[in-house]
Design a protein around this motif. Structure first.
Motif, mmCIF file in Angstrom:
data_model
loop_
_atom_site.group_PDB
_atom_site.id
_atom_site.type_symbol
_atom_site.label_atom_id
_atom_site.label_comp_id
_atom_site.label_asym_id
_atom_site.label_seq_id
_atom_site.Cartn_x
_atom_site.Cartn_y
_atom_site.Cartn_z
ATOM 1 N N VAL A 302 51.036 52.362 98.400
ATOM 2 C CA VAL A 302 52.133 52.829 97.541
ATOM 3 C C VAL A 302 51.667 53.174 96.131
ATOM 4 C CG1 VAL A 302 54.209 52.002 96.341
ATOM 5 C CG2 VAL A 302 53.965 51.614 98.800
ATOM 6 N N TRP A 303 52.162 54.296 95.636
ATOM 7 C CA TRP A 303 52.097 54.620 94.207
ATOM 8 C C TRP A 303 53.514 55.074 93.848
ATOM 9 C CZ3 TRP A 303 48.017 53.551 91.129
ATOM 10 C CH2 TRP A 303 48.076 53.992 89.805
ATOM 11 N N ALA A 304 54.342 54.099 93.444
ATOM 12 C CA ALA A 304 55.796 54.299 93.406
ATOM 13 C C ALA A 304 56.238 55.411 92.466
ATOM 14 C CB ALA A 304 56.477 52.987 93.029
ATOM 15 N N THR A 305 55.511 55.621 91.364
ATOM 16 C CA THR A 305 55.959 56.636 90.403
ATOM 17 C C THR A 305 55.740 58.054 90.929
ATOM 18 O OG1 THR A 305 53.818 56.389 89.325
ATOM 19 C CG2 THR A 305 55.683 55.248 88.320
ATOM 20 N N TRP A 306 54.994 58.189 92.014
ATOM 21 C CA TRP A 306 54.804 59.520 92.601
ATOM 22 C C TRP A 306 55.705 59.736 93.825
ATOM 23 C CZ3 TRP A 306 50.520 61.608 96.240
ATOM 24 C CH2 TRP A 306 50.576 63.015 96.279
ATOM 25 N N LYS A 307 55.664 58.777 94.764
ATOM 26 C CA LYS A 307 56.342 58.997 96.048
ATOM 27 C C LYS A 307 57.350 57.903 96.395
ATOM 28 C CE LYS A 307 54.448 62.765 97.397
ATOM 29 N NZ LYS A 307 55.156 63.893 98.005
ATOM 30 N N GLY A 308 57.555 56.986 95.476
ATOM 31 C CA GLY A 308 58.484 55.900 95.756
ATOM 32 C C GLY A 308 57.826 54.777 96.547
ATOM 33 N N PHE A 309 58.612 53.733 96.819
ATOM 34 C CA PHE A 309 58.077 52.532 97.479
ATOM 35 C C PHE A 309 57.959 52.693 98.991
ATOM 36 C CE2 PHE A 309 59.717 50.946 93.499
ATOM 37 C CZ PHE A 309 58.721 50.067 93.107
ATOM 38 N N TRP A 310 58.667 53.687 99.537
ATOM 39 C CA TRP A 310 58.753 53.794 100.999
ATOM 40 C C TRP A 310 58.005 55.006 101.526
ATOM 41 C CZ3 TRP A 310 60.125 49.387 103.002
ATOM 42 C CH2 TRP A 310 60.875 48.514 102.193
ATOM 43 N N TYR A 311 56.948 55.338 100.822
ATOM 44 C CA TYR A 311 56.055 56.422 101.256
ATOM 45 C C TYR A 311 54.628 55.896 101.163
ATOM 46 C CZ TYR A 311 54.126 61.089 101.882
ATOM 47 O OH TYR A 311 53.454 62.179 102.384
ATOM 48 N N SER A 312 53.920 55.966 102.290
ATOM 49 C CA SER A 312 52.558 55.459 102.330
ATOM 50 C C SER A 312 51.576 56.626 102.257
ATOM 51 C CB SER A 312 52.350 54.662 103.620
ATOM 52 O OG SER A 312 51.111 54.019 103.591
ATOM 53 N N LEU A 313 50.676 56.571 101.291
ATOM 54 C CA LEU A 313 49.787 57.704 101.009
ATOM 55 C C LEU A 313 48.696 57.846 102.062
ATOM 56 C CD1 LEU A 313 49.523 56.954 97.217
ATOM 57 C CD2 LEU A 313 50.936 58.711 98.319
ATOM 58 N N ARG A 314 48.183 59.059 102.135
ATOM 59 C CA ARG A 314 47.169 59.341 103.149
ATOM 60 C C ARG A 314 45.746 59.083 102.623
ATOM 61 N NH1 ARG A 314 46.723 64.834 106.779
ATOM 62 N NH2 ARG A 314 45.100 64.056 108.172
ATOM 63 N N HIS A 315 45.449 59.613 101.447
ATOM 64 C CA HIS A 315 44.125 59.396 100.846
ATOM 65 C C HIS A 315 44.275 58.727 99.486
ATOM 66 C CE1 HIS A 315 41.842 62.926 102.988
ATOM 67 N NE2 HIS A 315 42.404 62.098 103.834
ATOM 68 N N THR A 316 43.454 57.751 99.236
ATOM 69 C CA THR A 316 43.374 57.188 97.882
ATOM 70 C C THR A 316 41.904 56.991 97.518
ATOM 71 O OG1 THR A 316 43.248 54.838 98.402
ATOM 72 C CG2 THR A 316 45.451 55.821 98.377
ATOM 73 N N THR A 317 41.601 57.228 96.257
ATOM 74 C CA THR A 317 40.257 56.953 95.736
ATOM 75 C C THR A 317 40.411 56.367 94.348
ATOM 76 O OG1 THR A 317 39.408 58.914 96.881
ATOM 77 C CG2 THR A 317 37.996 57.953 95.199
ATOM 78 N N MET A 318 39.724 55.273 94.101
ATOM 79 C CA MET A 318 39.644 54.725 92.740
ATOM 80 C C MET A 318 38.196 54.852 92.296
ATOM 81 S SD MET A 318 41.910 51.253 93.287
ATOM 82 C CE MET A 318 41.937 50.782 91.555
ATOM 83 N N LYS A 319 37.978 55.550 91.193
ATOM 84 C CA LYS A 319 36.594 55.800 90.780
ATOM 85 C C LYS A 319 36.473 55.738 89.262
ATOM 86 C CE LYS A 319 37.312 60.816 91.060
ATOM 87 N NZ LYS A 319 37.116 62.024 91.862
ATOM 88 N N VAL A 320 35.285 55.369 88.799
ATOM 89 C CA VAL A 320 35.126 55.078 87.377
ATOM 90 C C VAL A 320 33.846 55.707 86.829
ATOM 91 C CG1 VAL A 320 33.893 52.907 87.783
ATOM 92 C CG2 VAL A 320 35.257 53.179 85.713
ATOM 93 N N ARG A 321 33.897 56.077 85.572
ATOM 94 C CA ARG A 321 32.677 56.495 84.881
ATOM 95 C C ARG A 321 32.852 56.237 83.383
ATOM 96 N NH1 ARG A 321 32.976 63.079 85.619
ATOM 97 N NH2 ARG A 321 34.554 63.449 84.028
ATOM 98 N N PRO A 322 31.752 56.259 82.622
ATOM 99 C CA PRO A 322 31.887 55.983 81.185
ATOM 100 C C PRO A 322 32.809 57.002 80.523
ATOM 101 C CG PRO A 322 29.595 55.894 81.839
ATOM 102 C CD PRO A 322 30.349 56.404 83.023
ATOM 103 N N ARG A 323 33.581 56.567 79.545
ATOM 104 C CA ARG A 323 34.565 57.419 78.902
ATOM 105 C C ARG A 323 33.911 58.612 78.200
ATOM 106 N NH1 ARG A 323 37.525 57.604 74.188
ATOM 107 N NH2 ARG A 323 36.309 55.973 73.219
ATOM 108 N N LEU A 324 32.720 58.389 77.643
ATOM 109 C CA LEU A 324 32.071 59.455 76.884
ATOM 110 C C LEU A 324 31.100 60.256 77.735
ATOM 111 C CD1 LEU A 324 31.515 57.571 73.530
ATOM 112 C CD2 LEU A 324 33.316 59.182 74.142
ATOM 113 N N PHE A 325 31.269 60.182 79.036
ATOM 114 C CA PHE A 325 30.359 60.853 79.959
ATOM 115 C C PHE A 325 30.242 62.348 79.671
ATOM 116 C CE2 PHE A 325 29.751 62.968 84.121
ATOM 117 C CZ PHE A 325 28.488 62.499 84.392
ATOM 118 N N LEU A 326 31.389 63.015 79.484
ATOM 119 C CA LEU A 326 31.375 64.461 79.277
ATOM 120 C C LEU A 326 30.632 64.821 77.997
ATOM 121 C CD1 LEU A 326 34.900 65.621 80.369
ATOM 122 C CD2 LEU A 326 32.710 66.215 81.400
#
Ligand SMILES: [Ca+2]
Length: 337
Positions: A302-326
């Motif tokens: 769930v990501w409620a602010t996008w699809k609500g509580f009763w919608y289960s997403l198909r793909h999710t990715t959580m990824k990180v990099r340094p803020r000043l990377f660019l």
């Protein structure tokens, strides 16, 4: 006095070329050693990647068309034993990258699994590096197909679980690994896709979690993006009071650290997460094979602010990099004032 001066000048004239030769030689030797180390690193990573590609049948023979395949091997039967492990012993010539951004800066490799070592005190571990989308992303969570069960206990979430071989493998990198990886100045990007193939994203500055003693408590800074700030619990004060994930400790079905006194959010929602009472986002929830679902509790991905509580997403990715990377790449923005 003159004689002394003369002697001194003569001595210095005789000695200095020798001295500068030595220094020069030392510098050359150091540069050469550094070059050799870099080449050896490239070679090892290249060989490892080649074997990796070959093992997953993306590799084509020089003659062109026939990919190398092995009989009776399905995508689910992973071939870890064929993948050479990069050396991990102390004193080895391998210098591991701190994260995928450093690897990207150094070699510009393709997306895939690489070993990193975020801190000197941490043993190297395998991560998926997303080298697209600007490159340099270290992926900490991925859902794609529901093959991996995310309804797991504390120890699994601590160490990490899932598959770490194929591009679409699902996994949780592990709270200890995530803790060691997340420095102060980072940017977390959460990529989401629904069952129509529509994509959205959320960005959080300075996403980090505390260590196990503090139950991997979640901290994050400014939100931006299109998916909505579900980690802060949604728009209203009431929702935020019960669903903000900011400052929450991690909970699993066998370790209830949530703020829901009557029960366990992790048990109800089928996954480990930074539950409050209980959530507005739970990317480790139960994988439903359609978008909308019915259940006793809102336990989907769930990501409620996008699809609500009763919608289960198909793909999710959580990824990180340094803020000043660019900026380190030269984003064109010029130096910061
Ligand atoms: Ca509880």
């Amino acid at each position: 006095m003159l004689l002394m001066l003369f002697t001194f000048i003569a001595f210095f004239a005789a000695a200095s070329p020798r001295l500068s030769d030595d220094v020069h030689c030392d510098l050359e030797y150091t540069a050469l050693k550094k070059n050799i180390r870099e080449l050896e690193n490239k070679l090892l990573i290249g060989a490892w990647r080649l074997t990796h590609l070959r093992a997953h049948r993306h590799f084509k023979t020089p003659s062109g068309t026939q990919p190398i395949t092995k009989p009776n091997v399905t995508d689910n039967e992973h071939e870890t034993e064929n993948l050479p492990k990069l050396p991990t012993t102390a004193g080895s010539i391998i210098v591991y990258d701190r994260d995928c951004s450093q690897l990207f800066d150094r070699l510009r490799p393709v997306s895939g699994f690489y070993r990193i070592k975020p801190k000197p005190s941490v043993e190297p571990f395998l991560v998926y590096c997303d080298m697209e989308d600007g490159g340099g992303w270290t992926v900490i969570q991925k859902r794609r197909n529901g093959r991996v069960d995310f309804n797991r206990e504390w120890a699994d979430y601590k160490d990490g679980f899932g598959n770490f071989k194929l591009r679409n493998d699902e996994f949780w990198l592990g709270n200890d690994h995530i803790h060691s990886l997340l420095g102060d100045e980072n940017l977390m990007k959460i990529d989401l896709m629904d069952w129509n193939g529509d994509n959205t994203f959320a960005l959080y500055e300075n996403f980090r979690i505390s260590d196990e003693k503090d139950k991997y408590r979640l901290h994050f800074g400014l939100y931006s993006g299109k998916a909505g700030d579900a980690l802060s619990g949604g728009a209203g004060m009431v929702q935020q009071w019960s669903a903000s994930h900011s400052g929450m400790q991690f909970s699993t079905k066998d370790q209830d650290n949530d703020r829901y006194l009557q029960g366990s959010c992790a048990s109800e929602n089928n996954g480990g997460w930074w539950f409050n009472r209980c959530h507005a986002a739970n990317l480790n929830g139960k994988f439903y094979r359609k978008g909308e679902y019915k259940a006793k509790s809102d336990n989907g991905v769930v990501w409620a602010t996008w699809k609500g509580f009763w919608y289960s997403l198909r793909h999710t990715t959580m990824k990180v990099r340094p803020r000043l990377f660019l900026d380190s790449l030269g984003s064109g923005a010029g130096p910061e004032e």
